[in-house]
Design a protein around this motif. Structure first.
Motif, PDB file in Angstrom:
ATOM      1  N   ASN A  83       0.821  -1.213   0.000  1.00  0.00           N
ATOM      2  CA  ASN A  83       0.000   0.000   0.000  1.00  0.00           C
ATOM      3  C   ASN A  83       0.855   1.264   0.000  1.00  0.00           C
ATOM      4  O   ASN A  83       0.494   2.273  -0.627  1.00  0.00           O
ATOM      5  CB  ASN A  83      -0.936   0.000   1.206  1.00  0.00           C
ATOM      6  N   GLU A  84       1.996   1.221   0.678  1.00  0.00           N
ATOM      7  CA  GLU A  84       2.911   2.369   0.639  1.00  0.00           C
ATOM      8  C   GLU A  84       3.441   2.594  -0.767  1.00  0.00           C
ATOM      9  O   GLU A  84       3.510   3.740  -1.244  1.00  0.00           O
ATOM     10  CB  GLU A  84       4.072   2.132   1.611  1.00  0.00           C
ATOM     11  N   ASP A  85       3.808   1.497  -1.453  1.00  0.00           N
ATOM     12  CA  ASP A  85       4.304   1.633  -2.825  1.00  0.00           C
ATOM     13  C   ASP A  85       3.208   2.164  -3.751  1.00  0.00           C
ATOM     14  O   ASP A  85       3.468   3.028  -4.598  1.00  0.00           O
ATOM     15  CB  ASP A  85       4.798   0.277  -3.338  1.00  0.00           C
ATOM     16  N   LEU A  86       2.001   1.649  -3.598  1.00  0.00           N
ATOM     17  CA  LEU A  86       0.902   2.114  -4.444  1.00  0.00           C
ATOM     18  C   LEU A  86       0.579   3.578  -4.180  1.00  0.00           C
ATOM     19  O   LEU A  86       0.244   4.324  -5.107  1.00  0.00           O
ATOM     20  CB  LEU A  86      -0.339   1.244  -4.213  1.00  0.00           C
ATOM     21  N   GLU A  87       0.704   4.000  -2.928  1.00  0.00           N
ATOM     22  CA  GLU A  87       0.469   5.407  -2.611  1.00  0.00           C
ATOM     23  C   GLU A  87       1.532   6.288  -3.246  1.00  0.00           C
ATOM     24  O   GLU A  87       1.233   7.363  -3.779  1.00  0.00           O
ATOM     25  CB  GLU A  87       0.471   5.588  -1.092  1.00  0.00           C
ATOM     26  N   SER A  88       2.785   5.831  -3.222  1.00  0.00           N
ATOM     27  CA  SER A  88       3.864   6.590  -3.854  1.00  0.00           C
ATOM     28  C   SER A  88       3.658   6.674  -5.360  1.00  0.00           C
ATOM     29  O   SER A  88       3.866   7.729  -5.978  1.00  0.00           O
ATOM     30  CB  SER A  88       5.216   5.936  -3.548  1.00  0.00           C
ATOM     31  N   ILE A  89       3.235   5.548  -5.981  1.00  0.00           N
ATOM     32  CA  ILE A  89       2.985   5.549  -7.424  1.00  0.00           C
ATOM     33  C   ILE A  89       1.841   6.498  -7.763  1.00  0.00           C
ATOM     34  O   ILE A  89       1.907   7.260  -8.730  1.00  0.00           O
ATOM     35  CB  ILE A  89       2.677   4.116  -7.900  1.00  0.00           C
ATOM     36  N   SER A  90       0.778   6.450  -6.956  1.00  0.00           N
ATOM     37  CA  SER A  90      -0.369   7.327  -7.209  1.00  0.00           C
ATOM     38  C   SER A  90       0.018   8.797  -7.077  1.00  0.00           C
ATOM     39  O   SER A  90      -0.396   9.636  -7.883  1.00  0.00           O
ATOM     40  CB  SER A  90      -1.498   6.983  -6.243  1.00  0.00           C
ATOM     41  N   THR A  91       0.842   9.117  -6.071  1.00  0.00           N
ATOM     42  CA  THR A  91       1.290  10.499  -5.885  1.00  0.00           C
ATOM     43  C   THR A  91       2.128  10.971  -7.066  1.00  0.00           C
ATOM     44  O   THR A  91       1.966  12.093  -7.560  1.00  0.00           O
ATOM     45  CB  THR A  91       2.098  10.615  -4.579  1.00  0.00           C
ATOM     46  N   TRP A  92       3.036  10.113  -7.525  1.00  0.00           N
ATOM     47  CA  TRP A  92       3.870  10.473  -8.682  1.00  0.00           C
ATOM     48  C   TRP A  92       3.002  10.694  -9.915  1.00  0.00           C
ATOM     49  O   TRP A  92       3.234  11.634 -10.683  1.00  0.00           O
ATOM     50  CB  TRP A  92       4.891   9.376  -8.936  1.00  0.00           C
ATOM     51  N   CYS A  93       2.012   9.819 -10.136  1.00  0.00           N
ATOM     52  CA  CYS A  93       1.141   9.961 -11.309  1.00  0.00           C
ATOM     53  C   CYS A  93       0.352  11.268 -11.253  1.00  0.00           C
ATOM     54  O   CYS A  93       0.230  11.981 -12.259  1.00  0.00           O
ATOM     55  CB  CYS A  93       0.182   8.780 -11.389  1.00  0.00           C
ATOM     56  N   ASN A  94      -0.170  11.596 -10.084  1.00  0.00           N
ATOM     57  CA  ASN A  94      -0.938  12.838  -9.960  1.00  0.00           C
ATOM     58  C   ASN A  94      -0.081  14.060 -10.229  1.00  0.00           C
ATOM     59  O   ASN A  94      -0.536  15.036 -10.829  1.00  0.00           O
ATOM     60  CB  ASN A  94      -1.562  12.922  -8.568  1.00  0.00           C
ATOM     61  N   SER A  95       1.184  14.013  -9.796  1.00  0.00           N
ATOM     62  CA  SER A  95       2.070  15.156 -10.015  1.00  0.00           C
ATOM     63  C   SER A  95       2.532  15.272 -11.460  1.00  0.00           C
ATOM     64  O   SER A  95       3.074  16.301 -11.857  1.00  0.00           O
ATOM     65  CB  SER A  95       3.289  15.056  -9.091  1.00  0.00           C
ATOM     66  N   ASN A  96       2.316  14.213 -12.253  1.00  0.00           N
ATOM     67  CA  ASN A  96       2.719  14.225 -13.659  1.00  0.00           C
ATOM     68  C   ASN A  96       1.508  14.134 -14.592  1.00  0.00           C
ATOM     69  O   ASN A  96       1.618  13.658 -15.725  1.00  0.00           O
ATOM     70  CB  ASN A  96       3.676  13.061 -13.949  1.00  0.00           C
ATOM     71  N   CYS A  97       0.372  14.579 -14.095  1.00  0.00           N
ATOM     72  CA  CYS A  97      -0.856  14.659 -14.893  1.00  0.00           C
ATOM     73  C   CYS A  97      -1.299  13.299 -15.420  1.00  0.00           C
ATOM     74  O   CYS A  97      -1.785  13.170 -16.552  1.00  0.00           O
ATOM     75  CB  CYS A  97      -0.688  15.639 -16.048  1.00  0.00           C
ATOM     76  N   LEU A  98      -1.111  12.253 -14.612  1.00  0.00           N
ATOM     77  CA  LEU A  98      -1.562  10.907 -14.952  1.00  0.00           C
ATOM     78  C   LEU A  98      -2.546  10.431 -13.894  1.00  0.00           C
ATOM     79  O   LEU A  98      -2.542  10.921 -12.770  1.00  0.00           O
ATOM     80  CB  LEU A  98      -0.376   9.939 -15.042  1.00  0.00           C
ATOM     81  N   THR A  99      -3.354   9.448 -14.260  1.00  0.00           N
ATOM     82  CA  THR A  99      -4.364   8.936 -13.344  1.00  0.00           C
ATOM     83  C   THR A  99      -4.351   7.416 -13.369  1.00  0.00           C
ATOM     84  O   THR A  99      -4.303   6.806 -14.444  1.00  0.00           O
ATOM     85  CB  THR A  99      -5.773   9.439 -13.729  1.00  0.00           C
ATOM     86  N   ILE A 100      -4.377   6.809 -12.188  1.00  0.00           N
ATOM     87  CA  ILE A 100      -4.487   5.361 -12.069  1.00  0.00           C
ATOM     88  C   ILE A 100      -5.954   5.002 -11.869  1.00  0.00           C
ATOM     89  O   ILE A 100      -6.638   5.592 -11.032  1.00  0.00           O
ATOM     90  CB  ILE A 100      -3.650   4.836 -10.888  1.00  0.00           C
ATOM     91  N   ASN A 101      -6.431   4.035 -12.636  1.00  0.00           N
ATOM     92  CA  ASN A 101      -7.815   3.587 -12.527  1.00  0.00           C
ATOM     93  C   ASN A 101      -7.874   2.351 -11.630  1.00  0.00           C
ATOM     94  O   ASN A 101      -7.462   1.266 -12.040  1.00  0.00           O
ATOM     95  CB  ASN A 101      -8.376   3.259 -13.911  1.00  0.00           C
ATOM     96  N   PRO A 102      -8.382   2.468 -10.397  1.00  0.00           N
ATOM     97  CA  PRO A 102      -8.455   1.296  -9.518  1.00  0.00           C
ATOM     98  C   PRO A 102      -9.317   0.172 -10.079  1.00  0.00           C
ATOM     99  O   PRO A 102      -9.086  -1.001  -9.765  1.00  0.00           O
ATOM    100  CB  PRO A 102      -9.054   1.870  -8.221  1.00  0.00           C
ATOM    101  N   ASN A 103     -10.312   0.516 -10.907  1.00  0.00           N
ATOM    102  CA  ASN A 103     -11.192  -0.516 -11.469  1.00  0.00           C
ATOM    103  C   ASN A 103     -10.471  -1.411 -12.466  1.00  0.00           C
ATOM    104  O   ASN A 103     -10.928  -2.518 -12.741  1.00  0.00           O
ATOM    105  CB  ASN A 103     -12.396   0.139 -12.138  1.00  0.00           C
ATOM    106  N   LYS A 104      -9.352  -0.935 -13.019  1.00  0.00           N
ATOM    107  CA  LYS A 104      -8.568  -1.737 -13.955  1.00  0.00           C
ATOM    108  C   LYS A 104      -7.322  -2.323 -13.297  1.00  0.00           C
ATOM    109  O   LYS A 104      -6.483  -2.914 -13.988  1.00  0.00           O
ATOM    110  CB  LYS A 104      -8.164  -0.891 -15.163  1.00  0.00           C
TER     111      LYS A 104
END
Length: 243
Positions: free
Chosen positions: A25-46
Motif C-alpha cells: 500500500n505504501e508503494d501504491l500510494e507513492s505511485i499514485s502520488t507520482w502519477c498525480n504530479s505528472n498529470c496521470l491517473t491510475i484507474n483502480p477498477n482496472k
C-alpha cells in the motif's frame, strides 16, 4: 514496467502478511502520488492483485481481499491474470494457459483438415509449426518446469494430433516413429532444448542480468567431493535442486 503496464512484486512469508500489505500500500500510494504530479491517473477498477504461492501457504493468509488500496479504493483480487500473453495462476501450474492453448490448437487443426488433401507433407508440417505448436513454444521456458503430469500429457496430445494431420498414420499406431522420421522433437524435449539454449545465451553474454544472477555455481559434485570440476555446474534459474 512494460508500456503502460506497471507490476509490483513483493515476496513474503504467511506470518508477515500484514507487513507485506502495508508495504504494498505504501508503494501504491507513492505511485499514485507520482502519477498525480505528472498529470496521470491510475484507474483502480482496472487494477488487480494476486497472491502467488502453494495452496497450503495461501490458506494460511488472513483475509486480504479488501486490504490492497489505490487512492483509498480496494482493488480486486484475482486467481489468474494474463501477462504478455501468458496466463499466470496463483499456484504457478499454468493449467488455464495450457487449456486455452490446447483448445485454440485443436480448433486450428480442425480448420486445416478441410484443406489437408491439397497440401504436401512439408507444407502441413510448416503450417502446424507456425499456426499450432508456436502457441505452445511461447514462454515454454517459464511454464515448462512447473507443469503437472496431466498438463504435460495434454500438450503432447496436441502434437500427436498435429502428427496425424501431417503424416498418414494408421489408427491406433504410435506417433513416435513418425516424429523421429521427420526429426521432430517431442514437446518435453523441445522445452528442454529451448531452456538449455536460453541458458547458454545467458551464460555466454551474462544478460539479462537478473537471470544471470539467479544461476548457482558449484565446483564440487556430491558423489565426488574431492574432485574439482574444470567447469562450474549450473542450477536451474527458476527452481532449486539439491545436489
Amino acid at each position: 514496467m512494460y508500456a503502460d503496464d506497471l507490476q509490483v512484486y513483493l515476496p513474503f512469508a504467511p506470518a508477515d502478511c500484514d507487513r507485506a500489505v502495508a508495504r504494498v500500500n505504501e508503494d501504491l500510494e507513492s505511485i499514485s502520488t507520482w502519477c498525480n504530479s505528472n498529470c496521470l491517473t491510475i484507474n483502480p477498477n482496472k487494477s488487480q492483485f494476486m497472491v502467488i504461492g502453494s495452496p497450503k501457504n495461501i490458506a494460511k493468509l488472513k483475509d486480504i481481499n479488501t486490504a490492497i488500496l489505490i487512492n483509498g479504493q480496494p482493488i480486486t483480487r484475482v486467481d489468474t491474470a494474463k501477462n504478455l500473453g501468458l496466463v499466470i495462476d496463483s499456484n504457478l501450474k499454468f493449467e488455464r494457459h495450457i487449456a486455452e492453448c490446447a483448445r485454440n490448437s485443436f480448433y486450428r487443426l480442425k480448420l486445416l483438415h478441410k484443406i489437408r488433401p491439397y497440401l504436401s507433407e512439408r507444407i502441413r508440417i510448416t503450417l502446424c509449426e507456425a499456426l499450432v505448436l508456436s502457441r505452445l513454444n511461447y514462454c515454454d521456458t517459464v511454464y515448462g518446469p512447473c507443469l503437472l503430469s496431466r498438463t504435460s500429457r495434454l500438450i503432447q496430445r496436441v502434437q500427436n494430433s498435429c502428427a496425424r494431420f501431417c503424416f498418414t498414420v494408421p489408427p491406433r499406431s504410435h506417433i513416435t516413429p513418425y516424429l523421429n522420421d521427420a526429426n521432430m522433437l517431442k514437446m518435453e524435449a523441445r522445452r528442454k532444448l529451448h531452456l538449455t539454449t536460453m541458458l547458454f545465451g545467458v551464460i555466454t553474454t551474462m544478460k539479462p542480468k537478473y537471470l544471470y544472477l539467479k544461476l548457482e555455481w558449484a565446483r564440487h559434485h556430491s558423489r565426488y567431493p574431492r574432485r574439482e570440476l574444470k567447469r562450474p555446474c549450473i542450477a536451474h534459474p527458476f527452481e532449486r535442486h539439491s545436489n
